[in-house]
Design a protein around this motif. Structure first.
Motif, PDB file in Angstrom:
ATOM      1  N   LYS A 120      43.894  18.791  68.696  1.00  0.00           N
ATOM      2  CA  LYS A 120      44.228  19.607  69.856  1.00  0.00           C
ATOM      3  C   LYS A 120      45.383  20.551  69.522  1.00  0.00           C
ATOM      4  O   LYS A 120      45.332  21.728  69.796  1.00  0.00           O
ATOM      5  CB  LYS A 120      44.592  18.695  71.033  1.00  0.00           C
ATOM      6  CG  LYS A 120      44.530  19.377  72.364  1.00  0.00           C
ATOM      7  CD  LYS A 120      43.100  19.610  72.816  1.00  0.00           C
ATOM      8  CE  LYS A 120      43.081  20.504  74.057  1.00  0.00           C
ATOM      9  NZ  LYS A 120      41.733  20.905  74.414  1.00  0.00           N
ATOM     10  N   LYS A 121      46.432  19.991  68.943  1.00  0.00           N
ATOM     11  CA  LYS A 121      47.541  20.844  68.507  1.00  0.00           C
ATOM     12  C   LYS A 121      47.194  21.243  67.094  1.00  0.00           C
ATOM     13  O   LYS A 121      47.645  20.614  66.135  1.00  0.00           O
ATOM     14  CB  LYS A 121      48.849  20.068  68.523  1.00  0.00           C
ATOM     15  CG  LYS A 121      49.194  19.646  69.902  1.00  0.00           C
ATOM     16  CD  LYS A 121      50.330  18.659  69.869  1.00  0.00           C
ATOM     17  CE  LYS A 121      50.483  18.083  71.230  1.00  0.00           C
ATOM     18  NZ  LYS A 121      51.711  18.308  71.873  1.00  0.00           N
ATOM     19  N   LYS A 122      46.395  22.270  66.981  1.00  0.00           N
ATOM     20  CA  LYS A 122      45.776  22.582  65.703  1.00  0.00           C
ATOM     21  C   LYS A 122      46.784  22.654  64.569  1.00  0.00           C
ATOM     22  O   LYS A 122      47.763  23.371  64.633  1.00  0.00           O
ATOM     23  CB  LYS A 122      44.978  23.872  65.823  1.00  0.00           C
ATOM     24  CG  LYS A 122      43.798  23.683  66.752  1.00  0.00           C
ATOM     25  CD  LYS A 122      42.745  24.750  66.576  1.00  0.00           C
ATOM     26  CE  LYS A 122      41.492  24.401  67.338  1.00  0.00           C
ATOM     27  NZ  LYS A 122      41.465  24.962  68.683  1.00  0.00           N
ATOM     28  N   GLY A 123      46.524  21.843  63.546  1.00  0.00           N
ATOM     29  CA  GLY A 123      47.318  21.928  62.339  1.00  0.00           C
ATOM     30  C   GLY A 123      48.515  20.993  62.280  1.00  0.00           C
ATOM     31  O   GLY A 123      49.096  20.822  61.226  1.00  0.00           O
ATOM     32  N   GLN A 124      48.906  20.378  63.397  1.00  0.00           N
ATOM     33  CA  GLN A 124      50.093  19.522  63.324  1.00  0.00           C
ATOM     34  C   GLN A 124      49.744  18.125  62.830  1.00  0.00           C
ATOM     35  O   GLN A 124      48.896  17.458  63.418  1.00  0.00           O
ATOM     36  CB  GLN A 124      50.738  19.410  64.711  1.00  0.00           C
ATOM     37  CG  GLN A 124      51.416  20.680  65.152  1.00  0.00           C
ATOM     38  CD  GLN A 124      52.371  20.424  66.307  1.00  0.00           C
ATOM     39  OE1 GLN A 124      53.263  19.599  66.208  1.00  0.00           O
ATOM     40  NE2 GLN A 124      52.181  21.131  67.402  1.00  0.00           N
ATOM     41  N   PRO A 161      48.821  26.203  58.368  1.00  0.00           N
ATOM     42  CA  PRO A 161      48.175  25.973  59.662  1.00  0.00           C
ATOM     43  C   PRO A 161      49.176  25.683  60.783  1.00  0.00           C
ATOM     44  O   PRO A 161      48.847  25.822  61.950  1.00  0.00           O
ATOM     45  CB  PRO A 161      47.277  24.756  59.407  1.00  0.00           C
ATOM     46  CG  PRO A 161      47.748  24.160  58.140  1.00  0.00           C
ATOM     47  CD  PRO A 161      48.414  25.240  57.349  1.00  0.00           C
ATOM     48  N   ALA A 162      50.394  25.320  60.452  1.00  0.00           N
ATOM     49  CA  ALA A 162      51.372  24.989  61.485  1.00  0.00           C
ATOM     50  C   ALA A 162      52.316  26.159  61.782  1.00  0.00           C
ATOM     51  O   ALA A 162      53.353  25.977  62.418  1.00  0.00           O
ATOM     52  CB  ALA A 162      52.171  23.760  61.072  1.00  0.00           C
ATOM     53  N   ASP A 188      48.942  24.255  74.195  1.00  0.00           N
ATOM     54  CA  ASP A 188      48.223  23.656  73.067  1.00  0.00           C
ATOM     55  C   ASP A 188      48.435  24.463  71.797  1.00  0.00           C
ATOM     56  O   ASP A 188      48.630  23.917  70.735  1.00  0.00           O
ATOM     57  CB  ASP A 188      46.726  23.588  73.371  1.00  0.00           C
ATOM     58  CG  ASP A 188      46.404  22.464  74.331  1.00  0.00           C
ATOM     59  OD1 ASP A 188      47.162  21.482  74.343  1.00  0.00           O
ATOM     60  OD2 ASP A 188      45.415  22.565  75.061  1.00  0.00           O
TER      61      ASP A 188
END
Lengths: 539, 307
Positions: B80-84, A192-193, A43
């Motif tokens: 859930k996939k933080k930031g994507q 954030p990515a 995740d």
């Protein structure tokens, strides 16, 4: 139309012939690549956002904290070269190694650690493991937004001073926990990515992420700036991201991967005597949880009766089949006691017998307890519901429990499966009667298990409350005296096992398949896998 | 024709708005949430998270915000996939599923249609029975059985084909055949019955009486008309196959969109559920639209613009 079909046929043939070409040749293998499977697509591999064991395994390759765990699971200096502990055991002073660098060549400083820790605690990050810093003084205020309240300071570029709330014997181990890893402000802030793209994934650990085909594989290679570069073994580690256990087993059998962290349950019997099969302890317990505020489960005798008739050996041998160990207490094996050479479990002993020879006696005792509670032979006992999350393994256990309760106690249970998210919601809100549960420790200290059942605790799904127990937990968390701590933890556990808001079933074990020729591999008690020193001889 | 296209386009947009609305409210009525886990975060952390992602607002406000963002082409970021961003995930995953799906559709068409024709022309003979037996098996056996059987036979026992990933054309064979097996069988059965029906029509009998060769009669006269039901099926098939199959992707470790679609629901990743649902709905609608246009090409008697 015939022409079209012909064209399509030709196209198809081309696809096949291309395929045939693709499989043949392979590049000359200069770098050594170790292909392993430790889980599916993670995740998050941001040290602050990860909450899974497989994510943590990736993080111990990509990042390193002040401390790291050696092959025996003992914290040893990582980014820090040395540390000092004050006499009152409350202040830790770490000195960073000389010349340590990030994998882009920039120097690592003490201030970066402080930034990362504040970030992990910050409500803006909302890190799932932010609470791992709750031992540090000022955590509460910092978690509320006042980040500088966290009593971790950079004295200079190479010195970090941390003040704790109370003596914490496992603090050095926490310093090796992935959430305590450093990240760099210029990398993570405003992006954030950052942790989803190898180009922006700047880290400080032994390996660096170079390719990430999402849902397919992650390729790590040696970090040329790592201080102990010469000790690292594989040039590249390829973490194949797979989820289906049959597919994982196929890939392992094919030799496409040298390590598989999971396997289909029904294959375990066939494998358990093979050299590929490995079983390691895991700090966790599988148990069932009673909603102690709802009748008839508000009666400890009822709970004990239901627990005593569970044939734990049957569940481990006939259903689990992976060497799970029948549990006769809540705190699992693997955690050490005051003397690190001894296990907490050995010192605390069993609270009831799980010897198959004693099963009939247990059943008799259970029947007596149920009669004492006012339900002789199960008469008048209301039909109740046992809930679990959808999974074949959990369902088989539920069915076994159902028949044991029916057969030995004459009480009826229905089984309800719920989808994971719904299940968590139901259980956390206490809207159930009896539920499946499982718990894995976060660090090698029994408090990780004991703390769970204090009144009003966020994870106290049994909604159980005992003032004496609460007081013991508070005392344990406040004292630095190891003898007092461990004595009280044992006392607390005996209260828990006497009241039985939960019925332990088995201690988890970690099973994995590993190429028998692989050397240098190790795993930690928390289940993290370490491949940096692993090698598979060429075949 | 233009009027028809305009009319259909308007309906497409209305359908998408309707689907988004239904999905939005349905997913919010299901218990659970994106931030639940075995080790539940503290109430304060949970509140911060909900505030950060706007989940603390009343549902109607959330709906309004979502629809406004959607109108701007913004599907939000994954919880859930933080930031994507959702758009980035779809852009990343869809081509993978689409490539595999195209190969599967090609296999299904290339094999399904001829099998159906051959069976029809040999009606009642052993060849017909054999082909229809295979086709029945193909419809009855679930995808995960096909996938694991193929994997065990060709991947493990014979060691001929790789079992995970899509790194080379060779990697496509097992997952594409798995995906194609059901539609191929279905198409074969569809084609067979449709062909038999057409073969019994008057114009074929006339052609036969006039002495038209068997080959010409089938390929020039019968095939085209028999294709209509197959084309009807092709629309939704393409939409489903192109957007990925959860089972096949999971078993063969393919980084496609199908897995995201299912996982988003398990994870209660609300923006991801919305994004993938809207995307699948859009593709499905356009595929059906495309099929309607294709009818006209195959059968000139079809009129699209009926008042």
């Amino acid at each position: 139309m015939t022409k079209k079909i012909l064209v399509l046929m030709l196209a198809l043939m081309m696809v096949f012939s291309l395929g045939a070409c693709g499989g043949g040749g392979g590049a000359a293998a200069t770098p050594t690549v170790l292909s392993v499977n430790i889980g599916p697509e993670p995740d998050s591999i941001d040290p602050a956002n990860n909450e899974s064991v497989d994510g943590a395994s990736l993080l111990v390759h990509g990042f390193e904290g002040l401390m790291k765990l050696d092959s025996a699971g003992v914290p040893v200096p990582g980014m820090a070269s040395a540390y000092k502990v004050s006499d009152d055991l409350l202040t830790y002073t770490f000195t960073l190694r000389d010349g340590i660098k990030w994998n882009d060549g920039q120097p690592i400083t003490a201030g970066q650690f402080i930034y990362s820790w504040q970030r992990a605690v910050s409500p803006d990050t909302a890190a799932p493991y932010g609470y791992m810093f709750d031992v540090v003084k000022g955590y509460e205020a910092a978690a509320g937004g006042d980040l500088t309240a966290l009593a971790a300071k950079a004295i200079d570029d190479k010195t970090i001073e941390v003040t704790l709330n109370a003596p914490t014997p496992y603090f050095l181990e926490l310093c090796a926990f992935p959430t305590y890893s450093p990240v760099r402000e210029d990398v993570v802030k405003d992006n954030p990515a950052w942790a989803t793209d190898p180009a922006t994934y700047i880290s400080n650990g032994p390996y660096k992420l170079v390719t990430w085909e999402h849902n397919s594989y992650m390729l790590y290679e040696k970090n040329q700036y790592y201080y102990d570069l010469k000790s690292l073994v594989p040039d590249q580690i390829k973490f194949v991201l797979m989820e289906d256990d049959v597919a994982i087993l196929s890939a392992f059998q094919n030799g496409e991967i040298s390590f598989a962290d999971t396997m289909p349950n029904d294959e375990i019997d066939a494998y358990k005597n093979k050299p590929e099969f490995n079983k390691a302890g895991q700090l966790g317990t599988y148990f069932i949880c009673f909603q102690t505020q709802k009748a008839p489960f508000d009666n400890a005798d009822v709970r004990k009766a239901l627990s005593l008739v569970i044939d734990r050996n049957f569940i481990c041998e006939q259903i689990g089949k992976a060497g799970q160990i029948p549990a006769a207490a809540f705190v699992p094996i693997g955690l050490t006691d005051i003397d690190p050479a001894q296990q907490f479990r050995t010192v605390g002993g069993d609270y009831y017998s799980v010897d198959p020879a004693d099963y009939e006696a247990n059943v008799k005792e259970a029947q007596a307890l149920l009669a004492k509670a006012g339900y002789p032979g199960g008469k008048g006992f209301p039909k109740f519901e046992y809930i679990l999350n959808e999974s074949t393994g959990h369902l088989q256990i539920a069915e076994a429990l159902q028949s044991m309760w029916k057969e030995k106690l004459g009480i009826e249970a229905t089984i309800a499966q719920q989808e994971w998210s719904v299940f968590l919601n139901t259980r956390q809100n206490g809207e159930y009667q009896v539920a499946r549960h499982g718990w894995l420790g976060d660090y090698n200290d029994p408090i990780s298990f004991i703390d769970m059942w204090r009144t009003g605790g966020g994870n106290n799904d049994a909604k159980w409350s005992n003032p004496e127990y609460d007081k013991l937990v508070a005392d344990i968390k406040a004292t630095g005296d190891k003898t007092v701590r461990y004595t009280k933890m044992h006392t607390a556990e005996s209260i828990l096992m006497d009241e039985m808001p939960i019925a332990p079933i088995y201690y988890y074990v970690d099973i994995f398949l590993k190429d028998p020729t692989m050397t240098g591999f190790y795993s930690s008690p928390l289940g993290y896998k370490y491949f940096m020193f692993a090698a598979v001889p060429a075949k | 024709m233009t009027r028809y296209i305009i009319k259909r386009t308007i309906i497409v947009f209305l359908t998408i708005i309707l689907i988004s609305t239904i999905t939005f409210f349905l997913m919010n009525t299901v218990p659970g949430g994106p931030f639940l886990s075995e080790k539940s975060p503290s109430k304060a952390v949970l509140a911060m998270l909900e505030e950060k992602y706007g989940l603390d607002k009343p549902l109607l406000v959330q709906y309004k915000n979502y629809m406004v963002a959607l109108a701007h082409g913004d599907l939000g970021v994954s919880l859930k996939k933080k930031g994507q961003p959702i758009v980035a995930i779809i852009v990343d995953k869809f081509p993978v599923s689409a490539r595999l799906g195209s190969v599967a559709v090609a296999i299904a068409v290339i094999f399904g249609i001829p099998i159906g024709c051959i069976a029809a022309l040999n009606r009642g003979k052993w060849l017909d029975n054999l082909l229809m037996f295979i086709a029945t098996v193909g419809i009855a056996v679930p995808g995960f059985v096909v996938a694991t059987s193929l994997m065990i036979i060709f991947g493990v026992k014979l060691g001929l084909l790789p079992t995970f990933g899509l790194n080379s054309p060779l990697h496509y064979i097992l997952p594409a055949f798995t995906l194609a097996f059901y539609p191929m069988s279905y198409m074969a059965r569809l084609m067979r019955s449709s062909m038999l029906e057409v073969l019994s029509l008057d114009y074929i009998r006339t052609a036969k009486a006039k002495g038209v060769s068997q080959f010409k009669m089938i390929f020039k006269h019968a095939l085209r008309n028999s294709l209509i039901p197959v084309i009807t099926y092709l629309g939704p098939l393409m939409a489903y196959v192109l957007t990925g199959s959860f089972v096949v992707e999971k078993i063969f470790t393919i980084p496609g969109l199908g897995g995201e679609f299912i996982n988003s629901i398990t994870n209660r990743d609300y923006p991801m559920i919305m994004g993938t649902t809207i995307f699948l709905a859009t593709i499905l609608i356009f595929m059906n639209f495309f099929v309607d246009l294709l009818y006209k090409v195959v059968d000139p008697r079809v009129t699209l613009d009926k008042e």
